[in-house]
Design an enzyme around this catalytic site. Structure first.
Site, PDB file in Angstrom:
ATOM      1  N   HIS A   1       6.172 -43.212 -26.053  1.00 29.72           N
ATOM      2  CA  HIS A   1       7.635 -43.191 -25.921  1.00 29.72           C
ATOM      3  C   HIS A   1       8.080 -43.866 -24.626  1.00 29.72           C
ATOM      4  O   HIS A   1       9.270 -44.093 -24.404  1.00 29.72           O
ATOM      5  CB  HIS A   1       8.170 -41.753 -25.965  1.00 29.72           C
TER       6      HIS A   1
ATOM      7  N   HIS B   1       7.724 -42.886 -14.624  1.00 29.18           N
ATOM      8  CA  HIS B   1       7.991 -43.580 -15.878  1.00 29.18           C
ATOM      9  C   HIS B   1       9.459 -43.985 -15.910  1.00 29.18           C
ATOM     10  O   HIS B   1      10.231 -43.633 -15.016  1.00 29.18           O
ATOM     11  CB  HIS B   1       7.649 -42.691 -17.083  1.00 29.18           C
TER      12      HIS B   1
ATOM     13  N   HIS C   1      13.153 -44.742 -18.420  1.00 23.06           N
ATOM     14  CA  HIS C   1      13.923 -44.597 -19.654  1.00 23.06           C
ATOM     15  C   HIS C   1      14.867 -45.781 -19.740  1.00 23.06           C
ATOM     16  O   HIS C   1      15.423 -46.216 -18.730  1.00 23.06           O
ATOM     17  CB  HIS C   1      14.706 -43.281 -19.646  1.00 23.06           C
TER      18      HIS C   1
ATOM     19  N   GLU D   1      19.439 -41.878 -18.390  1.00 24.70           N
ATOM     20  CA  GLU D   1      19.633 -40.549 -18.952  1.00 24.70           C
ATOM     21  C   GLU D   1      20.791 -39.851 -18.240  1.00 24.70           C
ATOM     22  O   GLU D   1      21.709 -39.348 -18.873  1.00 24.70           O
ATOM     23  CB  GLU D   1      18.331 -39.747 -18.848  1.00 24.70           C
TER      24      GLU D   1
ATOM     25  N   HIS E   1      12.003 -42.085 -13.321  1.00 25.32           N
ATOM     26  CA  HIS E   1      11.710 -40.683 -13.022  1.00 25.32           C
ATOM     27  C   HIS E   1      10.354 -40.584 -12.331  1.00 25.32           C
ATOM     28  O   HIS E   1       9.337 -41.026 -12.877  1.00 25.32           O
ATOM     29  CB  HIS E   1      11.678 -39.849 -14.305  1.00 25.32           C
TER      30      HIS E   1
ATOM     31  N   THR F   1      13.185 -34.047 -19.934  1.00 27.78           N
ATOM     32  CA  THR F   1      14.044 -34.704 -20.918  1.00 27.78           C
ATOM     33  C   THR F   1      13.255 -35.164 -22.138  1.00 27.78           C
ATOM     34  O   THR F   1      13.778 -35.884 -22.979  1.00 27.78           O
ATOM     35  CB  THR F   1      14.800 -35.893 -20.294  1.00 27.78           C
TER      36      THR F   1
END
Length: 254
Positions: free
Chosen positions: A51, A81, A83, A93, A106, A186
């Site tokens: 993901h 990582h 997003h 996010e 993050h 999250t």
């Protein structure tokens, strides 16, 4: 901390991400500057987790740690990582006064002063501390490029490659003022174990650089090809939580 099986807000009152409303964030004079000490020799590998991709660190000792700020313990660096979204218009996010960003970094740490392992720490309300850094479209980021240059080695799920001697401090903005609140992971199972530290200054990423993130696949080598086009969780209710700011005056730099 027990894991609640219900999805109701009453049962899970501290979910992340949220919309940070800067005018409602409360300045707290007791918040200290962050103490960040990252040793480049602790970076180990980059891995496609299906993901997103993680850059993972050796967390067997306190060589790379986060402390001070809103924290009462020291926290070991575990991984970082990103997003992102299907377009450059959204992907972060957390949202600031309703404004979304192109992506979000993050940086995940665990409370090694109180717990024996990352896995144990996730079971407790003070187990993790995550630094969030917003990314805006702008000039190419040379520090990010050193990561992007390795993404072709981890195109498919579970692929990994050595990634050593990376100085994570170089990726952070110069300004280290922050907002902080109590929240959750999250990604599933959304454990409510995170003290969030969201830096108020964004860093840049070029549109071309961000496109490389979307070139990663959530599928394994022998599966039908499926790309990670977006991986950000929708906003969650803030409920009765207080967002605190380390800066007396609004210092957000969009």
């Amino acid at each position: 901390m027990g894991v609640c099986t219900s999805s109701t807000a009453q049962c899970r009152p501290r979910q992340s991400p949220i919309d940070i409303q800067t005018k409602r964030a409360k300045y707290d004079s007791s918040l200290k500057p962050l103490f960040i000490q990252y040793n480049p020799n602790t970076s180990k590998r980059i891995i496609n987790v299906g993901h997103s991709f993680n850059v993972e660190f050796d967390d067997s000792s306190d060589r790379s740690v986060l402390s001070e700020g809103p924290l009462t313990s020291h926290y070991r660096l575990r991984q970082f990582h990103f997003h992102w979204g299907a377009s450059d218009r959204d992907g972060s996010e957390h949202v600031i006064d309703g404004q979304t960003y192109a992506a979000e970094l993050h940086i995940v740490h665990w409370n090694s002063q109180r717990y024996l392992s990352f896995e144990e720490a996730t079971k407790h309300s003070d187990g993790l501390a995550v630094i969030g850094v917003l990314l805006k479209i702008g000039e190419p980021n040379p520090v990010l490029q050193s990561i992007i240059d390795n993404l072709d080695k981890v195109k498919t799920k579970n692929k990994e490659s050595p990634f050593e001697k990376f100085n994570l401090s170089d990726l952070l903005p110069k300004e280290r003022t922050y907002w902080t609140y109590l929240g959750s992971l999250t990604t599933s199972p959304y454990l409510e174990c995170v003290t969030w530290v969201l830096l108020q200054e964004a860093i840049t990423i070029s549109s071309e650089q961000l496109q490389h993130f979307r070139g990663l696949k959530r599928s394994s080598e022998n599966e039908d090809e499926e790309f990670i086009l977006e991986n950000h969780r929708p906003l969650q209710p803030i409920e009765n939580r207080l967002v605190k700011s380390s800066c007396k005056h609004k210092n957000h730099k969009p």
